[in-house]
Design an enzyme around this catalytic site. Structure first.
Site, PDB file in Angstrom:
ATOM      1  CD  GLU A 152       2.332  -9.324   2.094  1.00 18.62           C
ATOM      2  OE1 GLU A 152       2.431 -10.459   2.548  1.00 18.62           O
ATOM      3  OE2 GLU A 152       1.244  -8.704   2.047  1.00 18.62           O
ATOM      4  N   PRO A 153       5.143  -4.710  -0.738  1.00 18.28           N
ATOM      5  CG  PRO A 153       6.988  -3.332  -1.025  1.00 18.28           C
ATOM      6  CD  PRO A 153       6.575  -4.630  -0.452  1.00 18.28           C
ATOM      7  N   GLY A 154       3.454  -3.946  -3.793  1.00 20.88           N
ATOM      8  CA  GLY A 154       3.251  -4.304  -5.203  1.00 20.88           C
ATOM      9  C   GLY A 154       3.526  -3.053  -6.019  1.00 20.88           C
TER      10      GLY A 154
ATOM     11  CE1 TYR B 131      -2.302  -5.119  -7.841  1.00 13.15           C
ATOM     12  CE2 TYR B 131      -1.149  -3.030  -7.561  1.00 13.15           C
ATOM     13  CZ  TYR B 131      -1.513  -4.270  -7.076  1.00 13.15           C
ATOM     14  OH  TYR B 131      -1.094  -4.666  -5.834  1.00 13.15           O
TER      15      TYR B 131
ATOM     16  CE1 TYR C  83      -9.912   0.122  -7.905  1.00 17.07           C
ATOM     17  CE2 TYR C  83      -7.716   0.091  -8.869  1.00 17.07           C
ATOM     18  CZ  TYR C  83      -8.714  -0.524  -8.129  1.00 17.07           C
ATOM     19  OH  TYR C  83      -8.490  -1.756  -7.616  1.00 17.07           O
TER      20      TYR C  83
ATOM     21  N   GLY D 194       0.790  -1.227   0.000  1.00 13.36           N
ATOM     22  CA  GLY D 194       0.000   0.000   0.000  1.00 13.36           C
ATOM     23  C   GLY D 194       0.820   1.273   0.000  1.00 13.36           C
TER      24      GLY D 194
ATOM     25  CB  CYS E 262     -17.685  -0.819 -28.900  1.00 11.49           C
ATOM     26  SG  CYS E 262     -16.968  -0.813 -30.530  1.00 11.49           S
ATOM     27  CD  GLU E 263     -18.102  -0.842 -22.033  1.00 14.55           C
ATOM     28  OE1 GLU E 263     -18.307  -1.821 -22.782  1.00 14.55           O
ATOM     29  OE2 GLU E 263     -18.888  -0.487 -21.143  1.00 14.55           O
TER      30      GLU E 263
HETATM   31  C1  LIG Z   1      -2.360  -6.367  -3.161  1.00 11.66           C
HETATM   32  C2  LIG Z   1      -1.673  -6.695  -1.903  1.00 11.66           C
HETATM   33  C3  LIG Z   1      -0.453  -6.091  -1.590  1.00 11.66           C
HETATM   34  C4  LIG Z   1       0.179  -5.013  -2.431  1.00 11.66           C
HETATM   35  O1  LIG Z   1      -0.532  -3.835  -2.440  1.00 11.66           O
HETATM   36  P1  LIG Z   1       0.097  -2.540  -3.157  1.00 11.66           P
HETATM   37  O2  LIG Z   1      -0.902  -1.479  -2.931  1.00 11.66           O
HETATM   38  O3  LIG Z   1       0.252  -2.887  -4.592  1.00 11.66           O
HETATM   39  O4  LIG Z   1       1.400  -2.274  -2.505  1.00 11.66           O
HETATM   40  C5  LIG Z   1       0.189  -6.521  -0.454  1.00 11.66           C
HETATM   41  N1  LIG Z   1      -0.341  -7.474   0.346  1.00 11.66           N
HETATM   42  C6  LIG Z   1      -1.524  -8.058   0.066  1.00 11.66           C
HETATM   43  C7  LIG Z   1      -2.045  -9.099   0.970  1.00 11.66           C
HETATM   44  C8  LIG Z   1      -2.228  -7.691  -1.059  1.00 11.66           C
HETATM   45  O5  LIG Z   1      -3.407  -8.253  -1.304  1.00 11.66           O
END
Ligand SMILES: *Cc1c(COP(=O)(O)O)cnc(C)c1O
Length: 421
Positions: free
Chosen positions: A262-264, A374, A307, A221, A336-337
């Site tokens: 846990e960054p994405g 994403y 979003y 997050g 087409c949306e």
């Molecule tokens: C999606 C998710 C993340 C990553 O979230 P980001 O906003 O991309 O950093 C980390 N942990 C869990 C469990 C998630 O579902």
């Protein structure tokens, strides 16, 4: 925190000529820099950084981040298996899933770690593997998110076990002899460091309730700024008070907790672009609008429609050197949306915004920045029967390396079975 990676014009033209458009291009150099920043998160007693692989699950990306020292967070049993198939050691994979995998026993035996995300999951794990160590994902009671849809903590969120049910968790664990060694919270993808800090304290309070806990996982997050009006997270700033809180717990109880994050988004969002071509340009007359129609859209980039997410868009003229007058364009996708907008107002997918460019021509290239997280993994894939776009990794020596081929129409149809006429 780096601004969104963008390709130099000549390289963008070269990649478009070789691989076609639309195509995702990820920068190895940018990925390495983000990984280094994440691994420098302030910490008292040890750190594991897990890449939330749902953001960008391509095997080559996983392997690159693995080599850089990252571990992985999988959001489904399929994702955990996908990481293993990509060559990731099961011991580096942690599973936090909304849907308990039917093949959970196989994954547990392979050696992945798991966070029970509901009381039913905890009970199922206990019945299958009594006496094992296990993690528990709690909903700490607070959340943070750019929009209601990205907020995954608080009373309106279904993720994790509600924090007031710690007693039920303890009873269930005792019944099966489970040892709770990890507490996990992940509250969403907002930018509010204050809420993030409060949640860290709530999570630490939960860790105090479970004496066997040696690891606290604070989820992901960490927002990045894709456009200049957004504010990215400074990991050093967010992390410093959390480190102090860990030290305080150690002073009080002698417990030195390991931290996991846990960054994405943070690791990959600004490391990728979506390269597209203007395939048509139209307008709606005097007082109307000018539309730049790309050969991509919600089929590769769903976040604006979903979003109201904003992405930087730049134009790469096919005739370099000629820069005409500036004009405001609504950049739209090819579906087409009416919701297939690339230009929308922040947080408002239904409100049209514009991008200002020099006068555009059909055939010009466009790059959409901040498209690493994403986007390839979360799209309205195959809508209007557009094939999935290829993915390209731009190696540190600036060589583009294809890491996923463009899909074919035959592949889109391959699982269809013709019913008798
Ligand atoms: C999606 C998710 C993340 C990553 O979230 P980001 O906003 O991309 O950093 C980390 N942990 C869990 C469990 C998630 O579902």
């Amino acid at each position: 925190m780096q601004p969104p990676f963008l390709l130099p014009d000549a390289l963008a033209r070269d990649i478009a000529a070789r691989f076609g458009t639309p195509a995702y291009v990820y920068s190895q150099a940018a990925l390495e820099q983000q990984a280094a920043e994440a691994l420098a998160f302030p910490v008292a007693y040890g750190l594991t950084v897990r890449f939330a692989m749902k953001a960008l699950p391509n095997a080559s990306i996983l392997r690159l981040l693995d080599r850089l020292g990252l571990h992985f967070d999988a959001s489904s049993g399929f994702e955990a298996t996908r990481a293993i198939l990509a060559g990731i050691a099961p011991g580096k994979i942690s599973l936090s899933t909304q849907e308990f995998p039917v093949d959970f026993a196989r994954l547990q035996q392979a050696g992945i770690a798991v966070n029970a995300c509901s009381l039913a999951q905890l009970d199922a794990i206990g019945r299958l593997f009594p006496g094992t160590p296990v993690g528990v994902r709690f909903n700490p009671g607070k959340g943070s998110g750019g929009t209601g849809k990205t907020n995954v903590g608080g009373p309106d969120a279904s993720f994790g076990i509600w924090h007031e049910y710690a007693t039920e968790v303890r009873k269930c664990a005792e019944k099966h002899g489970l040892k709770i060694t990890r507490i996990h919270t992940h509250i969403g993808s907002g930018s509010d460091p204050l809420i993030w800090q409060q949640t860290s304290h709530l999570s630490l309070a939960l860790a105090r309730l479970f004496p066997d806990v040696d690891t606290l996982n604070l989820g992901g997050g960490y927002k990045v700024a894709r456009v200049s009006s957004e504010k990215g997270t400074d990991l050093q700033r967010v992390g410093a008070p959390v480190r102090e809180a860990f030290e305080e717990i150690a002073r009080e109880t002698g417990r030195k907790l390991r931290l996991e994050i846990e960054p994405g988004t943070f690791l990959v969002a600004n490391c990728g672009v979506l390269l597209a071509r203007a395939q048509d340009i139209t307008d709606t007359g005097a007082g109307g609008r000018h539309f730049l129609k790309l050969d991509t859209g919600m089929t590769e980039l769903l976040r604006p429609s979903l979003y109201g997410a904003q992405h930087p868009v730049t134009l790469i003229p096919s005739k370099p050197g000629i820069s005409g007058p500036q004009r405001d364009y609504v950049v739209v996708g090819h579906c087409c949306e009416s919701g297939d907008l690339v230009s929308c107002a922040s947080g408002k997918p239904e409100i049209i915004a514009t991008h200002r460019f020099p006068e555009a021509h059909i055939g010009d290239l466009c790059q959409i920045g901040g498209a690493g997280a994403y986007c390839a993994s979360m799209s309205a894939k195959n809508y209007n029967s557009f094939p999935e776009a290829p993915e390209i990794l731009l190696l540190s020596n600036n060589t583009p390396q294809l890491i996923r081929r463009r899909q074919t129409l035959a592949q889109i149809m391959q699982n269809e079975i013709r019913a008798a006429d």
